[in-house]
Design an enzyme around this catalytic site. Structure first.
Site, PDB file in Angstrom:
ATOM      1  CB  THR A   1      -2.529   4.300   1.499  1.00 31.59           C
ATOM      2  OG1 THR A   1      -2.745   5.100   0.334  1.00 31.59           O
ATOM      3  CG2 THR A   1      -3.775   3.474   1.775  1.00 31.59           C
TER       4      THR A   1
ATOM      5  NE  ARG B   1      -3.129   8.210  -4.235  1.00 32.98           N
ATOM      6  CZ  ARG B   1      -1.825   8.462  -4.179  1.00 32.98           C
ATOM      7  NH1 ARG B   1      -0.960   7.498  -3.928  1.00 32.98           N
ATOM      8  NH2 ARG B   1      -1.395   9.694  -4.378  1.00 32.98           N
TER       9      ARG B   1
ATOM     10  CB  ILE C   1      -0.995   0.027   1.189  1.00 31.91           C
ATOM     11  CG1 ILE C   1      -0.281  -0.114   2.533  1.00 31.91           C
ATOM     12  CG2 ILE C   1      -2.028  -1.064   1.044  1.00 31.91           C
ATOM     13  CD1 ILE C   1      -1.236  -0.091   3.719  1.00 31.91           C
ATOM     14  CG  ASP C   2      -0.143   4.185  -2.740  1.00 26.02           C
ATOM     15  OD1 ASP C   2       0.480   3.307  -3.350  1.00 26.02           O
ATOM     16  OD2 ASP C   2      -1.178   4.724  -3.166  1.00 26.02           O
ATOM     17  NE  ARG C   3       5.689   9.126   1.320  1.00 23.30           N
ATOM     18  CZ  ARG C   3       6.404  10.104   0.761  1.00 23.30           C
ATOM     19  NH1 ARG C   3       7.727  10.087   0.847  1.00 23.30           N
ATOM     20  NH2 ARG C   3       5.812  11.066   0.099  1.00 23.30           N
TER      21      ARG C   3
END
Length: 303
Positions: free
Chosen positions: A137, A234, A133-135
């Site tokens: 998120t 996103r 998962i994104d930094r």
């Protein structure tokens, strides 16, 4: 491992990256370059395209010794046993080392917490990592503590029995209570640092959404991933003109609701335990910044 192509003319690296979600496309390209992918006993060229019905055999190399340093970084552990570890990732924690983030990552923390028990399937730079998962998120992320668990969990990612449910606040209102975005995602041809809905060098991407609450110009959504492409929720929300509040890349480009990054949280995770086969569902609370944004919207609506 063997995979049979159903579609004609797809790039082999794209096809295999879809079959092996634990590997990035660049990792698949390295396997092709090293001769670790064969079809009919012959190595497959790096730029080859699939033939319908062709069987592609992939040989994964033995895990190399981990060179990434172990670091004592606190982890919010939601569940742990001998095979899997599920953590609630905070905002700002990068999942694995990369250019500009050589340490202080989740992988560094996992090496300290788990020692030598982590799966090596992800390679020396991302041991144990099944999905990312994104930094910025937040929320649940599952880690494999051995190769057996990693391969079982990766198979669940591929056949969609590992289910990931997110919550987010997006801009705009919805007439419908639920829906699905089915649009392929690949690198943005105009900006390689971004992802975009595109037909060129893309992969299938499906996001199911449902409304939790409406707040005038904003909506609180629940999103379930059927696929797991980079920045998928996103990108999909921006594509249907409901960008996630606070998103600095795909959003409106200015502060809103007191947010400093995308208001996106991996709330729930359902999977079959790799050893017992038992279905497990885990959840974690919304982070403080998300809760503050909701309260601000509720006050605006007089709730």
């Amino acid at each position: 491992m063997e995979f049979t192509a159903a579609q004609e003319g797809l790039r082999v690296d794209v096809f295999l990256a879809g079959c092996l979600p634990e590997l990035t496309r660049s990792a698949v390209q390295r396997l092709l370059a090293e001769g670790s992918v064969t079809c009919g006993g012959a190595p497959v060229r790096k730029n080859a395209r699939t033939e319908a019905g062709a069987v592609y055999a992939v040989t994964l190399p033995e895990a190399r010794p981990v060179e990434t340093a172990a670091q004592d970084i606190p982890l919010d552990i939601v569940y742990e046993d001998g095979d899997v570890l599920v953590i609630n990732k905070p905002k700002g924690l990068v999942v694995h080392p990369a250019a500009g983030h050589e340490d202080g990552t989740l992988v560094n923390a996992l090496l300290y917490h788990c020692g030598d028990s982590l799966s090596g399937v992800g390679g020396e730079r991302r041991p144990g990592i099944v999905h990312r998962i994104d930094r910025d998120t937040t929320g649940l992320l599952i880690v494999a503590k051995n190769d057996f668990a990693h391969r079982r969990l990766a198979a669940q990612l591929s056949n969609h029995t590992l289910r990931r449910t997110y919550e987010c606040i997006v801009r705009g209102g919805f007439r419908e209570d639920s829906g699905t975005v089915n649009a392929p995602i690949g690198r943005d041809p105009r900006d390689r640092k971004r992802m975009a809905v595109t037909e060129k060098n893309s992969r299938e991407a499906v996001t199911h959404w449902e409304v939790i609450a409406r707040y005038g110009q904003y909506t609180h959504l629940r999103c379930r991933l059927e696929t797991g492409r980079t920045h998928q929720i996103r990108v999909h929300m921006a594509w249907i003109r409901h960008p996630i509040a606070g998103d600095p890349v795909y959003g409106i480009g200015k502060p809103e609701l007191g947010l400093h990054s995308q208001c996106l949280h991996a709330k729930e995770l359902t999977f079959l335990h790799p050893r017992t086969g038992e279905e497990m569902t885990l959840s974690c609370p919304l982070p403080e910044e998300f809760e503050h944004a909701l309260k601000k919207l509720q006050r605006t609506m007089g709730l």
